[in-house]
Design an enzyme around this catalytic site. Structure first.
Site, PDB file in Angstrom:
ATOM      1  CG  MET A 103       8.638   1.712   2.373  1.00 43.71           C
ATOM      2  SD  MET A 103       8.411   0.771   3.908  1.00 43.71           S
ATOM      3  CE  MET A 103       9.658   1.535   4.950  1.00 43.71           C
ATOM      4  CG  ASN A 150      11.088   4.624   1.640  1.00 48.34           C
ATOM      5  OD1 ASN A 150      11.597   3.857   2.445  1.00 48.34           O
ATOM      6  ND2 ASN A 150      10.498   4.195   0.545  1.00 48.34           N
ATOM      7  CD  GLU A 174       3.447   0.302  11.088  1.00 48.28           C
ATOM      8  OE1 GLU A 174       2.466   1.077  11.073  1.00 48.28           O
ATOM      9  OE2 GLU A 174       4.336   0.315  10.223  1.00 48.28           O
ATOM     10  CG  HIS A 214       5.061   5.397   9.620  1.00 45.97           C
ATOM     11  ND1 HIS A 214       5.344   4.676  10.754  1.00 45.97           N
ATOM     12  CD2 HIS A 214       4.258   4.604   8.853  1.00 45.97           C
ATOM     13  CE1 HIS A 214       4.746   3.487  10.676  1.00 45.97           C
ATOM     14  NE2 HIS A 214       4.066   3.423   9.543  1.00 45.97           N
ATOM     15  N   GLY A 247       0.839  -1.198   0.000  1.00 49.46           N
ATOM     16  CA  GLY A 247       0.000   0.000   0.000  1.00 49.46           C
ATOM     17  C   GLY A 247       0.870   1.241   0.000  1.00 49.46           C
ATOM     18  CG  HIS A 262      -0.550   4.344   8.300  1.00 51.25           C
ATOM     19  ND1 HIS A 262      -0.931   3.872   9.539  1.00 51.25           N
ATOM     20  CD2 HIS A 262       0.581   3.659   7.977  1.00 51.25           C
ATOM     21  CE1 HIS A 262      -0.060   2.941   9.938  1.00 51.25           C
ATOM     22  NE2 HIS A 262       0.860   2.792   9.000  1.00 51.25           N
ATOM     23  CD  GLU A 263       2.336   4.652   4.526  1.00 49.37           C
ATOM     24  OE1 GLU A 263       3.389   4.507   5.186  1.00 49.37           O
ATOM     25  OE2 GLU A 263       1.528   3.720   4.346  1.00 49.37           O
TER      26      GLU A 263
END
Length: 631
Positions: free
Chosen positions: A281, A283, A329, A310, A279, A306-307
Site C-alpha cells: 500500500m 502510503n 494504476e 505511485h 502486496g 510499483h509502489e
C-alpha cells in the site's frame, strides 16, 4: 454526495479542507481488538453563502462524543483550545451506504463564502474495517499485539470522520499516544518522539484522506539509503536491511530522472506482519508491504518499484473519484515499466508485462469481456462499495491505454517529457480522464490536429467507456528472448527429454523468467508420472525457494500433479504468510485436487485461521464450503 463522487457523503462542494489534525490515544484490548480515543480537528474555508451545516463521511463503528467550534484564530494543529473553549455544535449520524454513514454537523448560524472555521470532533473508534487489530499470533514476533489502518478505498471514514473522497486533499498533523513498549509510524514527512510515549507527525504536502495511515506495534527501523529506512518487527529487521540496503535509491533516482522531483522527502518501507493480506500500500513517505518480499536473495526487491511509481501517479496526481482508478494504476504500471526498462532492460520488462497481460486475459475470460467492470471509466452507482469494483482492468488495460498514447507520439523521450509536464501540471490535484486527455492533446497540438482521439476503433471514448480487450497492445516481442527458452523447457518436461533438459542452464534466470516457466508447466500439468520428483531434485532453486512467487507456483504444481511426497511444502507456505494473492489460489487448488489435498486444506486452515486477516479467513471458508462470519 461529494461532487462527482457517489461513494462520499461529504460537503466537498461547500467547504475546502485546509488542514486536519488528529489527537488520539491507542489502547490494545484482549482478543485482537482495541480502541482509538481522541479528536479530529478540521480547518475549513466556506465556499458558498448560507452554509448551515457540514457533512462528513463516518461509520457506524465511530462513536462521536461531541462536536464544537473553536474560537476564531485557533490553530488547527496540536495545542488548540481546551474543550471548554469550544462552542458546542449539534450533530447527527445518518445512514449513507453499507460501508459508511454521514455525520451532519449544524452551525449556530449559516456561514458566508470565505469564512474560515475550525471544527473539532471528539470520538472513539476501532471496531471498523479500516482499523485492523492483530493478536500476537498474527505477528512475526508472536509476543505483542499490533494495529494498522488501511484507508484505500473508502475505509478511513471508520478511522476518523473525514472528507473521504480522493477529490479532496489537505495537509495533516497528528499527536498519537501509544502504550509503553510500542512505536507509532504514520504516512508523514516529519516524525518526532515526545515524552510519555507520544509521537508527533506533520505532513506539509496535501494528500487525500485514503493515504493517511497509522501503524502501532513493536517496530524498529534501519537505514538503507540516503533518504530511506526499513521498518519491521525486531525479528525481521536484519532480513529487511539485508534485502534492501543500497537498493531503493537507484529506483528513486531513476523515477526522478523520468518523472521529475520526488516531493515526499523520504521513502521508507514498512514490512507488515505475515497476516497483512495485500502486496503493498503506497502510503506517502512509507510504503506498507508484505514480508513475502523478504526472499533472502533480493529476487523480489524490485516489486516495490510499483509502489515507488505511485509517488508521482496516484499520490501526487490522483484520480478524482474511484470510477477513474485507472488514472492511478494505469499510469503507475506504465511508470513502473519505464523504470524497470531503464534499470533491467526491455527484455525483462516485456516478460513481466506479458505476465500482467496473462492476468488480464484470465480476468476477462472469467468475467466475460463485456462485463461493465472491464471499462476504464467505471460507473460506481450510489451504495456500491468501490472496493467491489477492484480488478485487473485499471492496471493492465490502463497500462495499454497509456502505452497507446505513447505509441501515437512515436518517440519515447518526447512522451517521457510529456509525463513530467503532466505531473507538474496536476501535482497535488485530483483529476479525471477528461482533464488528463485534454492536457495530452494540448501538449501535442499536431496530434490534436490529426484527430487522434477519434481514430476509428481506437477512439479515446471507446477506450474509456466500452468494456472489453484493449484495442491496442504494446509490442512485447523483446521479451521473447526470455520467454522462448522458458516455453521450450516446459515442453521438454512435458515430453520428458532429460538430455535436452540438462543441456539448458537456468542458473542465471531471474524470478520472472522462472515464474513464466512454472506457469507453462502448470498449464501442461499433470505431467507424466515421476517428472515432478525429477524436476524437484534437478532445480532446488525452485523447489526449495524462499521467493514467494516461486513458492506459490511450485505449490500449485505439486497439487495439480498430486505429488503428495512434497505436500509439506504447501503446508509450510500457508503457515508462513497470509497474503490473499497467495493463500486463495492454493486453497482453490487443494479443494479441486485429490482427497489427500482436500484433507490437507481443512487441517491447514484449522491450524492457521487465527493468524489470517478476517477477510481472508472468510474467503477461505467460502472455498472450503464452511460458514462465514460477516466482517
Amino acid at each position: 454526495m461529494a461532487a462527482g463522487d457517489a461513494a462520499s457523503a461529504c460537503s466537498a462542494d461547500t467547504f475546502q479542507l485546509r488542514h486536519l489534525h488528529l489527537a488520539l490515544r491507542v489502547a490494545f484490548e484482549p482478543l485482537g481488538s482495541g480502541r482509538l480515543q481522541g479528536s479530529v480537528r478540521l480547518e475549513l474555508t466556506c465556499l458558498r453563502d448560507h452554509a448551515a451545516d457540514l457533512v462528513l463521511d463516518s461509520h457506524p463503528s465511530v462513536e462521536v462524543e461531541s462536536a464544537g467550534l473553536a474560537p476564531p484564530g485557533s490553530p488547527c494543529g496540536g495545542g488548540g483550545p481546551a474543550a471548554g473553549a469550544l462552542r458546542p455544535l449539534a450533530f447527527q449520524n445518518r445512514p449513507f451506504a453499507g460501508y459508511g454513514s454521514a455525520l451532519h454537523i449544524t452551525f449556530p448560524e449559516p456561514l458566508t463564502c470565505g469564512d474560515t472555521v475550525v471544527v473539532e470532533i471528539a470520538y472513539r473508534a476501532g471496531g471498523g474495517p479500516g482499523v485492523c487489530w492483530l493478536t500476537p499470533e498474527q505477528t512475526a514476533g508472536k509476543q505483542k499485539p499490533y494495529m494498522y489502518t488501511q484507508g484505500q478505498a473508502v475505509l478511513n471514514r471508520s478511522f476518523f470522520p473525514c472528507f473521504d473522497t480522493p477529490a479532496v486533499k489537505s495537509t495533516y498533523s497528528a499527536v498519537i499516544k501509544v502504550p509503553d513498549g510500542f512505536t507509532a509510524v504514520m504516512s508523514a514527512i516529519h516524525r518526532e518522539k515526545q515524552k510519555g510515549n507520544t509521537f508527533l507527525f506533520k505532513m506539509p504536502q496535501p494528500i487525500p484522506s485514503y493515504l493517511v495511515a497509522l501503524v502501532v506495534g513493536d517496530i524498529v527501523s534501519a537505514e538503507v539509503g540516503p533518504r530511506s529506512h526499513v521498518w519491521a518487527e525486531p525479528c525481521l529487521i536484519e532480513a529487511a536491511k539485508k534485502e534492501y540496503d543500497g537498493v531503493i535509491e537507484e529506483f528513486l533516482t531513476t523515477g526522478e530522472k523520468l518523472f521529475g522531483p520526488y516531493v515526499w522527502e523520504r521513502y521508507d518501507v514498512l514490512f507488515m506482519p505475515p497476516s497483512f493480506p495485500f502486496g503493498g500500500m503506497e502510503n506517502p513517505c512509507i510504503t506498507f508491504v508484505t514480508p513475502c518480499l523478504l526472499a533472502g536473495d533480493r529476487s523480489l526487491a524490485d516489486v516495490i518499484i510499483h509502489e515507488i511509481s505511485h509517488s508521482w501517479f496516484g499520490n501526487l496526481v490522483t484520480n478524482a473519484h474511484w470510477g477513474e482508478f485507472w488514472l492511478n494504476e494505469g499510469f503507475t504500471m506504465y511508470a513502473q515499466r519505464r523504470i524497470t526498462t531503464e534499470i533491467y532492460g526491455a527484455a525483462y520488462t516485456c516478460l513481466e508485462a506479458a505476465t500482467g497481460r496473462a492476468l488480464l486475459r484470465q480476468h476477462m475470460d472469467n468475467t466475460g469481456e463485456d462485463h461493465p467492470l472491464n471499462k476504464l471509466r467505471v460507473i460506481i452507482e450510489p451504495g456500491v462499495d468501490p472496493e467491489d469494483t477492484y480488478n485487473e482492468t485499471p492496471y493492465e488495460k490502463g497500462y495499454c491505454f497509456v502505452s497507446y498514447l505513447a505509441h501515437l507520439v512515436g518517440d519515447q523521450s518526447r512522451f517521457d517529457a510529456f509525463l513530467q509536464a503532466y505531473v507538474n501540471q496536476f501535482k497535488f490535484q485530483s483529476i479525471t480522464a477528461d482533464d488528463a486527455l485534454k492536457f495530452y492533446l494540448e501538449y501535442f497540438p499536431e496530434l490534436k490536429k490529426k484527430g487522434v482521439d477519434t481514430i476509428p476503433g481506437f477512439e479515446f471514448d471507446r477506450w474509456l467507456n466500452t468494456p472489453g480487450w484493449p484495442p491496442y497492445l504494446p509490442d512485447l516481442s523483446p521479451g521473447e528472448e526470455l520467454m522462448k527458452p522458458a516455453e521450450k523447457l516446459a515442453e521438454l518436461w512435458q515430453n520428458y527429454n532429460m538430455e535436452a533438459i540438462k543441456a539448458m542452464d537456468i542458473s542465471a534466470w531471474k524470478t520472472f523468467q522462472l515464474v513464466y516457466f512454472l506457469d507453462k508447466v502448470l498449464e501442461k500439468s499433470p505431467l507424466p508420472d515421476g517428472n515432478i520428483e525429477k524436476m524437484s531434485s534437478l532445480y532446488p532453486k525452485i523447489s526449495r525457494a524462499q521467493n514467494a512467487e516461486l513458492r506459490l507456483r511450485w505449490c500449485q504444481i505439486l497439487l495439480k500433479n498430486n505429488h503428495d511426497a512434497e505436500f509439506d511444502k504447501v503446508k509450510d507456505f500457508l503457515h508462513s504468510q497470509g497474503k490473499q494473492k497467495y493463500t486463495l489460489p492454493i486453497y482453490r487448488a487443494m479443494v479441486s485436487g485429490s482427497e489427500t489435498a482436500r484433507a490437507l486444506a481443512v487441517e491447514t486452515f484449522s491450524a492457521t485461521a487465527p493468524q489470517l486477516h478476517v477477510n481472508v479467513q472468510n474467503y477461505v471458508k467460502k472455498i472450503l464450503g464452511l460458514k462465514t462470519e460477516e466482517n
